[in-house]
Design a protein around this motif. Structure first.
Motif, PDB file in Angstrom:
ATOM      1  N   UNK A   1       6.528   4.581   0.423  1.00  0.00           N
ATOM      2  CA  UNK A   1       5.253   4.862   1.070  1.00  0.00           C
ATOM      3  C   UNK A   1       5.405   5.433   2.471  1.00  0.00           C
ATOM      4  N   UNK A   2       4.271   5.547   3.159  1.00  0.00           N
ATOM      5  CA  UNK A   2       4.244   6.140   4.492  1.00  0.00           C
ATOM      6  C   UNK A   2       3.541   5.217   5.472  1.00  0.00           C
ATOM      7  N   UNK A   3       3.997   5.264   6.706  1.00  0.00           N
ATOM      8  CA  UNK A   3       3.311   4.617   7.818  1.00  0.00           C
ATOM      9  C   UNK A   3       2.882   5.703   8.785  1.00  0.00           C
TER      10      UNK A   3
ATOM     11  N   UNK B   1       0.831  -1.210   0.000  1.00  0.00           N
ATOM     12  CA  UNK B   1       0.000   0.000   0.000  1.00  0.00           C
ATOM     13  C   UNK B   1       0.864   1.257   0.000  1.00  0.00           C
ATOM     14  N   UNK B   2       0.283   2.345  -0.501  1.00  0.00           N
ATOM     15  CA  UNK B   2       0.993   3.625  -0.458  1.00  0.00           C
ATOM     16  C   UNK B   2       1.084   4.166   0.971  1.00  0.00           C
ATOM     17  N   UNK B   3       0.015   3.952   1.750  1.00  0.00           N
ATOM     18  CA  UNK B   3      -0.006   4.444   3.135  1.00  0.00           C
ATOM     19  C   UNK B   3      -0.644   3.391   4.027  1.00  0.00           C
TER      20      UNK B   3
ATOM     21  N   UNK C   1      12.889   3.442   1.797  1.00  0.00           N
ATOM     22  CA  UNK C   1      12.532   4.851   1.943  1.00  0.00           C
ATOM     23  C   UNK C   1      11.079   5.017   2.412  1.00  0.00           C
ATOM     24  N   UNK C   2      10.778   4.299   3.463  1.00  0.00           N
ATOM     25  CA  UNK C   2       9.448   4.396   4.068  1.00  0.00           C
ATOM     26  C   UNK C   2       9.463   5.509   5.114  1.00  0.00           C
TER      27      UNK C   2
ATOM     28  N   UNK D   1       4.706  -1.475   8.578  1.00  0.00           N
ATOM     29  CA  UNK D   1       5.959  -1.295   7.841  1.00  0.00           C
ATOM     30  C   UNK D   1       6.079  -2.353   6.747  1.00  0.00           C
ATOM     31  N   UNK D   2       5.784  -3.609   7.092  1.00  0.00           N
ATOM     32  CA  UNK D   2       5.928  -4.694   6.132  1.00  0.00           C
ATOM     33  C   UNK D   2       4.943  -4.574   4.971  1.00  0.00           C
ATOM     34  N   UNK D   3       3.772  -3.975   5.217  1.00  0.00           N
ATOM     35  CA  UNK D   3       2.736  -3.896   4.187  1.00  0.00           C
ATOM     36  C   UNK D   3       2.866  -2.677   3.291  1.00  0.00           C
TER      37      UNK D   3
END
Length: 344
Positions: free
Chosen positions: A253-255, A229-231, A276-277, A246-248
């Protein structure tokens, strides 16, 4: 007045307390609804440093102005239907003057550093009041605070239409995040929760439930999205849910870290670096997000229509116990004050 007092971990008791009087710039609210927040459940368990006994919890509220203190603006009158932003900030620091009141280092919170709304009456600053729109049910208005958390979280995520998102935790804030994402045009909103009933509530809002342990969950996420996912929104706040987010999340993307349950968490930082999360903390909401949430609740864009329980304040201790044990109620609203004719 009747008040529900937190006196020790897992111990709340009904007490007769002195009814407070509004000070300069304050109003006294007769509380009609007071919601139980997930952050208060950790406080109830003795795991939240902001909440120490004896304390009256409660920061999600709606009701009527009962009494007005000195120097309150004339726009407010006894009997007005109101809710309140429970974050009381200094109004003068760099954060406050830039409309980031939630980051004020001198902020106070109803139900934590200030007496809360799990009582028949609560004092709040007039500056914190928001008028409940005509025709809006005070039950819906009491949910402006958790809805504002969702509005703020999605705003910080800067997610656009045609994107994909994962919401981990389908409690009240998670359910509101799903609705705000859908309102922003996000086409694929995945959700996971350990509770079957909460997953059904999320699916009814247009989210796609993903199930199983971490390995199966991640396989389902990638089946729906490809790289992830993107976020990802962590609306639970445990070590496991943060690691799942984080894993998904796809590279770049962003968490969004929303849940406050567990303080310290071990994360695969090398994965975060190599992919680069961005990890983004989300705390509460801006005043603008609070007003937006109230407006969207009023016009039906947001709302919890199933799984909402109304209970007398005296039943509060039982409901705190039931919620920490995993009761699937979407939101429990305590009724501190006896309803009067015309209350709505």
């Amino acid at each position: 007045m009747r008040a529900l007092v937190y006196e020790a971990p897992r111990t709340m008791n009904m007490r007769e307390e002195q009814r407070p009087a509004p000070g300069r710039g304050d109003v006294l609210i007769r509380v009609l609804y007071s919601g139980i927040c997930g952050s208060e459940l950790s406080g109830f368990l003795g795991q939240n440093s902001l909440r120490t006994p004896p304390q009256v919890f409660g920061h999600e509220l709606s009701g009527y102005i009962e009494e007005i203190g000195a120097d309150v603006p004339e726009q407010w009158a006894v009997g007005a239907r109101v809710t309140a932003n429970p974050l009381v900030s200094c109004g003068q620091c760099a954060y406050c003057v830039s409309a980031r009141h939630q980051l004020c280092q001198r902020r106070l919170l109803l139900g934590a550093s200030l007496p809360g709304s799990n009582a028949e009456y609560v004092v709040v600053p007039a500056a914190a009041l928001e008028a409940v729109p005509d025709g809006m049910d005070l039950r819906d208005a009491s949910m402006a605070e958790p809805a504002a958390c969702a509005v703020h979280a999605v705003s910080l995520a800067e997610i656009g239409p045609a994107s994909s998102a994962l919401v981990v935790g389908a409690g009240p804030i998670g359910l509101f995040i799903i609705q705000v994402l859908r309102a922003h045009g996000v086409t694929r909103v995945l959700v996971t929760d350990r509770n079957d009933e909460r997953r059904r509530m999320a699916a009814a809002l247009g989210a796609i439930p993903v199930l199983g342990g971490e390995e199966q969950l991640l396989a389902e996420v990638h089946a729906h999205t490809g790289a992830g996912v993107q976020v990802a929104f962590d609306a639970a706040g445990t070590q496991d849910t943060r690691r799942i987010c984080v894993a998904a999340t796809a590279p770049g993307g962003k968490v969004m870290l929303v849940g406050l349950h567990t303080d310290e968490t071990s994360l695969p930082v090398n994965t975060v670096i190599r992919n680069e999360i961005a990890l983004c903390g989300v705390f509460a909401y801006t005043p603008s997000a609070f007003r937006t949430a109230l407006s969207w609740l009023a016009d039906g864009r947001l709302g919890l229509r199933t799984g909402v329980v109304e209970a007398d304040l005296a039943d509060g201790p039982d409901w705190y116990q039931r919620l920490v044990a995993g009761d699937p109620a979407a939101k429990v609203l305590l009724r501190p004050a006896p309803a009067a004719e015309g209350d709505a």
